[in-house]
Design a protein around this motif. Structure first.
Motif, mmCIF file in Angstrom:
data_model
loop_
_atom_site.group_PDB
_atom_site.id
_atom_site.type_symbol
_atom_site.label_atom_id
_atom_site.label_comp_id
_atom_site.label_asym_id
_atom_site.label_seq_id
_atom_site.Cartn_x
_atom_site.Cartn_y
_atom_site.Cartn_z
ATOM 1 N N LYS A 1 4.536 -8.557 19.464
ATOM 2 C CA LYS A 1 3.728 -7.617 20.245
ATOM 3 C C LYS A 1 3.710 -6.216 19.638
ATOM 4 C CE LYS A 1 7.037 -5.864 23.718
ATOM 5 N NZ LYS A 1 7.299 -5.763 25.172
ATOM 6 N N GLY A 2 4.615 -5.937 18.694
ATOM 7 C CA GLY A 2 4.609 -4.636 18.034
ATOM 8 C C GLY A 2 3.584 -4.538 16.915
ATOM 9 N N LEU A 3 3.043 -5.673 16.451
ATOM 10 C CA LEU A 3 2.085 -5.644 15.348
ATOM 11 C C LEU A 3 0.794 -4.901 15.704
ATOM 12 C CD1 LEU A 3 2.655 -9.228 13.878
ATOM 13 C CD2 LEU A 3 3.399 -7.041 12.907
ATOM 14 N N PRO A 4 0.237 -5.091 16.904
ATOM 15 C CA PRO A 4 -0.947 -4.292 17.259
ATOM 16 C C PRO A 4 -0.644 -2.789 17.294
ATOM 17 C CG PRO A 4 -0.724 -6.169 18.737
ATOM 18 C CD PRO A 4 0.534 -6.092 17.932
ATOM 19 N N TRP A 5 0.605 -2.420 17.579
ATOM 20 C CA TRP A 5 0.957 -0.994 17.557
ATOM 21 C C TRP A 5 0.829 -0.458 16.126
ATOM 22 C CZ3 TRP A 5 6.353 -1.585 20.388
ATOM 23 C CH2 TRP A 5 6.137 -2.142 21.657
ATOM 24 N N LEU A 6 1.287 -1.248 15.165
ATOM 25 C CA LEU A 6 1.154 -0.826 13.772
ATOM 26 C C LEU A 6 -0.309 -0.755 13.354
ATOM 27 C CD1 LEU A 6 4.118 -2.672 12.008
ATOM 28 C CD2 LEU A 6 3.672 -0.216 11.974
ATOM 29 N N GLN A 7 -1.113 -1.688 13.843
ATOM 30 C CA GLN A 7 -2.553 -1.607 13.584
ATOM 31 C C GLN A 7 -3.119 -0.285 14.083
ATOM 32 O OE1 GLN A 7 -4.204 -5.235 15.396
ATOM 33 N NE2 GLN A 7 -4.967 -5.800 13.358
ATOM 34 N N THR B 1 -2.800 -15.641 -0.586
ATOM 35 C CA THR B 1 -3.034 -14.318 -0.006
ATOM 36 C C THR B 1 -2.988 -13.252 -1.090
ATOM 37 O OG1 THR B 1 -0.713 -13.799 0.434
ATOM 38 C CG2 THR B 1 -1.891 -15.096 2.100
ATOM 39 N N ASP B 2 -3.551 -12.093 -0.786
ATOM 40 C CA ASP B 2 -3.557 -10.978 -1.734
ATOM 41 C C ASP B 2 -2.613 -9.856 -1.321
ATOM 42 O OD1 ASP B 2 -5.572 -12.041 -3.451
ATOM 43 O OD2 ASP B 2 -7.074 -11.506 -1.942
ATOM 44 N N VAL B 3 -1.837 -10.072 -0.276
ATOM 45 C CA VAL B 3 -1.005 -8.989 0.255
ATOM 46 C C VAL B 3 0.129 -8.652 -0.728
ATOM 47 C CG1 VAL B 3 0.478 -10.580 1.546
ATOM 48 C CG2 VAL B 3 0.292 -8.197 2.279
ATOM 49 N N ALA C 1 -2.184 -12.249 10.356
ATOM 50 C CA ALA C 1 -3.181 -12.292 11.435
ATOM 51 C C ALA C 1 -3.512 -10.888 11.926
ATOM 52 C CB ALA C 1 -2.676 -13.160 12.584
ATOM 53 N N PHE C 2 -2.508 -10.006 11.903
ATOM 54 C CA PHE C 2 -2.733 -8.622 12.339
ATOM 55 C C PHE C 2 -2.955 -7.678 11.144
ATOM 56 C CE2 PHE C 2 -0.816 -10.399 16.154
ATOM 57 C CZ PHE C 2 -1.574 -9.811 17.155
ATOM 58 N N GLU C 3 -3.223 -8.279 9.981
ATOM 59 C CA GLU C 3 -3.669 -7.557 8.789
ATOM 60 C C GLU C 3 -2.713 -6.441 8.366
ATOM 61 O OE1 GLU C 3 -7.479 -6.301 10.083
ATOM 62 O OE2 GLU C 3 -8.337 -8.313 9.984
ATOM 63 N N MET C 4 -1.412 -6.763 8.331
ATOM 64 C CA MET C 4 -0.470 -5.809 7.774
ATOM 65 C C MET C 4 -0.797 -5.618 6.292
ATOM 66 S SD MET C 4 1.501 -4.842 10.281
ATOM 67 C CE MET C 4 -0.042 -4.881 11.223
ATOM 68 N N ASP C 5 -0.733 -4.380 5.825
ATOM 69 C CA ASP C 5 -1.163 -4.075 4.461
ATOM 70 C C ASP C 5 -0.164 -4.534 3.408
ATOM 71 O OD1 ASP C 5 -3.648 -2.395 4.958
ATOM 72 O OD2 ASP C 5 -2.182 -1.328 6.184
ATOM 73 N N VAL C 6 1.124 -4.377 3.707
ATOM 74 C CA VAL C 6 2.183 -4.705 2.758
ATOM 75 C C VAL C 6 3.320 -5.357 3.537
ATOM 76 C CG1 VAL C 6 3.792 -3.797 1.030
ATOM 77 C CG2 VAL C 6 1.556 -2.713 1.316
ATOM 78 N N LEU C 7 3.976 -6.321 2.925
ATOM 79 C CA LEU C 7 5.138 -6.967 3.533
ATOM 80 C C LEU C 7 6.362 -6.694 2.673
ATOM 81 C CD1 LEU C 7 3.581 -10.488 4.286
ATOM 82 C CD2 LEU C 7 3.531 -8.438 5.729
ATOM 83 N N GLN D 1 -9.894 -6.815 6.667
ATOM 84 C CA GLN D 1 -9.936 -5.859 5.571
ATOM 85 C C GLN D 1 -10.886 -6.331 4.477
ATOM 86 O OE1 GLN D 1 -5.506 -5.879 5.275
ATOM 87 N NE2 GLN D 1 -5.783 -3.712 4.909
ATOM 88 N N THR D 2 -11.584 -5.397 3.883
ATOM 89 C CA THR D 2 -12.494 -5.709 2.798
ATOM 90 C C THR D 2 -11.716 -5.841 1.495
ATOM 91 O OG1 THR D 2 -12.877 -3.406 2.198
ATOM 92 C CG2 THR D 2 -14.261 -4.345 3.951
#
Length: 366
Positions: free
Chosen positions: A70-76, A130-132, A101-107, A3-4
């Motif tokens: 394995k569900g993280l790429p699904w969210l991507q 991190t900036d998340v 690692a899978f660049e989730m936007d918000v936790l 992400q930029t």
């Protein structure tokens, strides 16, 4: 694709949107289920952010505990297809590592994690640098200090975008809700930390979809900044928390039923009337404080009399008499039994403390 900075800043700004509407299934079960649900939600045009549980902490072993990493790429992929940011719950440093690692936007940090300062600190340490944005759910037990402590731990770790999620509290004897709302606790957090967005999670408060609208409306009326509502393409077939999820279509109907209120207005007529009414409340509050002070002065005199005659401070029969009289009088004045009991409990405790100071003047009573 990383992400930029502009994309990161855009998501951070979105977490401050009001009202912020977050939805998605309780759990990511299959790729097809998740993508279908998320695309239906995006097509409603009502959702700002998508959510799904990847790791599911369960009360007892043996239940569905989430699909895992394995569900993280699904969210991507859901983000790519819908253009909406995605968020996920984390409970361990490894969850944080995988989510980043899978660049989730918000936790978000769940209630079972917030209750444990060691776990919160471990997550906070994993988030350093991190900036998340991170939302923190209230702890499962009704403890504002634990909730506030979690915020402080993340802030000290350098997390700059922090939000709060009210999802209710485990409460003995609670029969109506899955988790009792105990609205006074999120209100206290909002008072302490007005700069943090506070959203409500009616799904986990209610545990039943028929109660969602009432709880969501209460949150709006209390000036919450948004809602997180669980939605599933086929709720009755959901692998977890089926009873509290709604279809995307029913989510729209629920949102349409709500009255979205504003914190204030610039209409002078309203502001003038409100100022007069608030001034009346201030005067009444002053009178109440004077009366309570007078009551405590009488309690101290009673303490002196008891001391001179070697009488105990606590008089159960008298206390029961006060409660019964107060509840009956309060009912005639339109005051609830629950309020009267809480009020007299506070008054009684202060009276006991005052009398104890009379009887034991060298004892430091708090």
């Amino acid at each position: 694709m990383e992400q930029t900075p502009a994309e990161i800043a855009s998501v951070a700004a979105l977490t401050r949107k009001k009202p912020l509407l977050i939805s998605g299934p309780c759990s990511a079960e299959t790729e097809e289920q998740l993508l279908d649900t998320c695309n239906q939600l995006a097509q409603t045009g009502r959702v700002d952010m998508l959510r799904a549980g990847i790791w599911k902490p369960r009360t007892k072993p043996g239940g569905f505990e989430g699909i895992g990493t394995k569900g993280l790429p699904w969210l991507q992929k859901a983000r790519e297809q819908t253009g909406l940011p995605v968020m996920v719950e984390v409970a361990t440093p490894k969850h944080v590592e995988d989510s980043l690692a899978f660049e989730m936007d918000v936790l978000w940090i769940g209630a079972r994690t917030t209750v444990n300062p060691f776990s919160v600190q471990a997550v906070a340490d994993a988030l350093r640098g991190t900036d998340v944005p991170v939302f923190i759910k209230n702890p499962i037990n009704p403890d504002v200090e634990l909730w506030a402590g979690a915020v402080e731990r993340l802030a000290k770790a350098g997390v700059k975008q922090i939000g709060l999620i009210h999802r209710g509290f485990s409460s003995y004897g609670n029969m109506e809700y899955r988790n009792a709302p105990l609205w006074q606790l999120p209100i206290e957090m909002k008072r302490r930390m007005p700069e943090l967005p506070l959203i409500c999670d009616p799904s986990h408060i209610c545990g039943r979809r028929d109660l969602l609208a009432d709880v969501a409306q209460k949150a709006i009326d209390l000036d919450f900044d948004g809602l997180m509502l669980e939605s599933h393409r086929d709720p009755d077939q959901a692998w977890s928390d089926a009873a509290q999820q709604v279809t995307p279509t029913n989510l729209v109907a629920l949102l349409d039923s709500l009255i979205w209120r504003h914190e204030t207005t610039d209409r002078q007529e309203f502001l003038t009337v409100l100022a007069k009414l608030r001034d009346q409340i201030n005067h009444i509050d002053d009178e109440i404080m004077q009366l309570i002070s007078s009551r405590m002065a009488v309690a101290e005199k009673i303490g002196t009399y008891k001391k001179e005659n070697d009488i105990t401070i606590l008089q159960p029969n008298r206390w029961n008499e006060i409660l019964e009289r107060g509840v009956n009088k309060g009912a005639k004045l339109g005051l609830t039994r629950d309020f009267i009991l809480k009020y007299f409990d506070a008054i009684h405790l202060e009276s006991i403390n005052r009398q104890n100071r009379v009887m034991n003047p060298h004892e430091d009573v708090k």
